[in-house]
Scaffold this motif. Structure first.
Motif, PDB file in Angstrom:
ATOM      1  N   SER A 113     -36.342  75.317  11.044  1.00 29.99           N
ATOM      2  CA  SER A 113     -37.024  74.215  10.366  1.00 29.99           C
ATOM      3  C   SER A 113     -38.433  74.086  10.925  1.00 29.99           C
ATOM      4  O   SER A 113     -38.759  74.664  11.971  1.00 29.99           O
ATOM      5  N   PRO A 114     -39.304  73.332  10.255  1.00 31.75           N
ATOM      6  CA  PRO A 114     -40.642  73.089  10.819  1.00 31.75           C
ATOM      7  C   PRO A 114     -40.581  72.484  12.213  1.00 31.75           C
ATOM      8  O   PRO A 114     -41.347  72.870  13.099  1.00 31.75           O
ATOM      9  N   ALA A 115     -39.656  71.537  12.436  1.00 29.88           N
ATOM     10  CA  ALA A 115     -39.530  70.905  13.754  1.00 29.88           C
ATOM     11  C   ALA A 115     -39.143  71.928  14.808  1.00 29.88           C
ATOM     12  O   ALA A 115     -39.670  71.911  15.935  1.00 29.88           O
ATOM     13  N   ASP A 116     -38.223  72.844  14.462  1.00 30.53           N
ATOM     14  CA  ASP A 116     -37.819  73.905  15.396  1.00 30.53           C
ATOM     15  C   ASP A 116     -39.023  74.732  15.816  1.00 30.53           C
ATOM     16  O   ASP A 116     -39.229  75.016  17.004  1.00 30.53           O
ATOM     17  N   LEU A 117     -39.815  75.135  14.837  1.00 28.97           N
ATOM     18  CA  LEU A 117     -40.950  76.011  15.122  1.00 28.97           C
ATOM     19  C   LEU A 117     -42.064  75.278  15.860  1.00 28.97           C
ATOM     20  O   LEU A 117     -42.738  75.874  16.710  1.00 28.97           O
ATOM     21  N   LEU A 118     -42.263  74.018  15.571  1.00 25.34           N
ATOM     22  CA  LEU A 118     -43.283  73.252  16.293  1.00 25.34           C
ATOM     23  C   LEU A 118     -42.910  73.125  17.768  1.00 25.34           C
ATOM     24  O   LEU A 118     -43.772  73.226  18.648  1.00 25.34           O
TER      25      LEU A 118
END
Length: 204
Positions: free
Chosen positions: A144-149
């Protein structure tokens, strides 16, 4: 600079997905940079609320090249999720780090054999690992975007992201992007030969 662009795209997607919205047409032509270097996502004409279900919404939409594999199966029971945006993001990330112009043929090969294509064109190792994760055929395995951030924050703290080296390469790619001072005919979003990112004033 390429990592900065990627981070901003992730932040935009985190915001969009946090509103239970799927873009469904994420591609380089729909990502814009203003003259201050701010990245924005545009063209929400095919966007969909995740809680909206109908047979029409299960039909494949968006640019064929950026469609996630699950969108192409023609399964009448298929319901789109925000993981289709993450697959498209994997292709965009490749475009940011590929040292040569990304032709349609090259992008099609990337879809079929992402690891081999990344190695052939000597894509940054950190970017390559993220690309491979994003281009997984199983949507549940895509981050997810949160994972990658969180990953980017950790890599930055460890000094694993070479911003100077990448930024220098990115500067070469974006040097021909028109600024806000260009004429109206030149200012409209358009595909650039040397860079997949566009200019514009769209907000996410």
């Amino acid at each position: 600079m390429a990592w900065s662009y990627f981070r901003q795209i992730l932040q935009a997607l985190q915001f969009i997905h946090g509103k239970d919205i799927i873009h469904r047409d994420l591609k380089s032509d729909n990502i814009f940079i203003d003259d201050s270097g701010t990245v924005k996502i545009g063209d929400f004409g095919l966007a969909l609320k995740m809680d909206v279900s109908s047979t029409t919404n299960s039909l494949p939409v968006g640019a064929y090249l950026y469609r996630a594999p699950e969108m192409k199966k023609g399964d009448p029971t298929y319901k789109p999720t925000n993981k289709v945006d993450m697959y498209a993001l994997g292709l965009i990330l490749f475009q940011l780090f590929c040292p040569r112009q990304c032709s349609e043929r090259k992008m099609l090969k990337l879809r079929d054999s992402p690891e081999q294509v990344c190695e052939k064109y000597k894509v940054d190792e950190t970017a390559k690992h993220l690309i491979l994760e994003l281009l997984q055929t199983d949507p549940l395995k895509r981050p997810s975007p949160a994972d990658l951030l969180r990953r980017l924050d950790g890599l930055e703290r460890e000094g694993a992201l070479c911003f100077d080296k990448i930024g220098q390469a990115a500067d070469t790619k974006v040097q021909n992007i028109p600024t806000e001072n260009t004429s109206s005919s030149d200012h409209r979003p358009r595909e650039l030969e040397s860079c997949p990112i566009q200019t514009g004033s769209y907000n996410y």
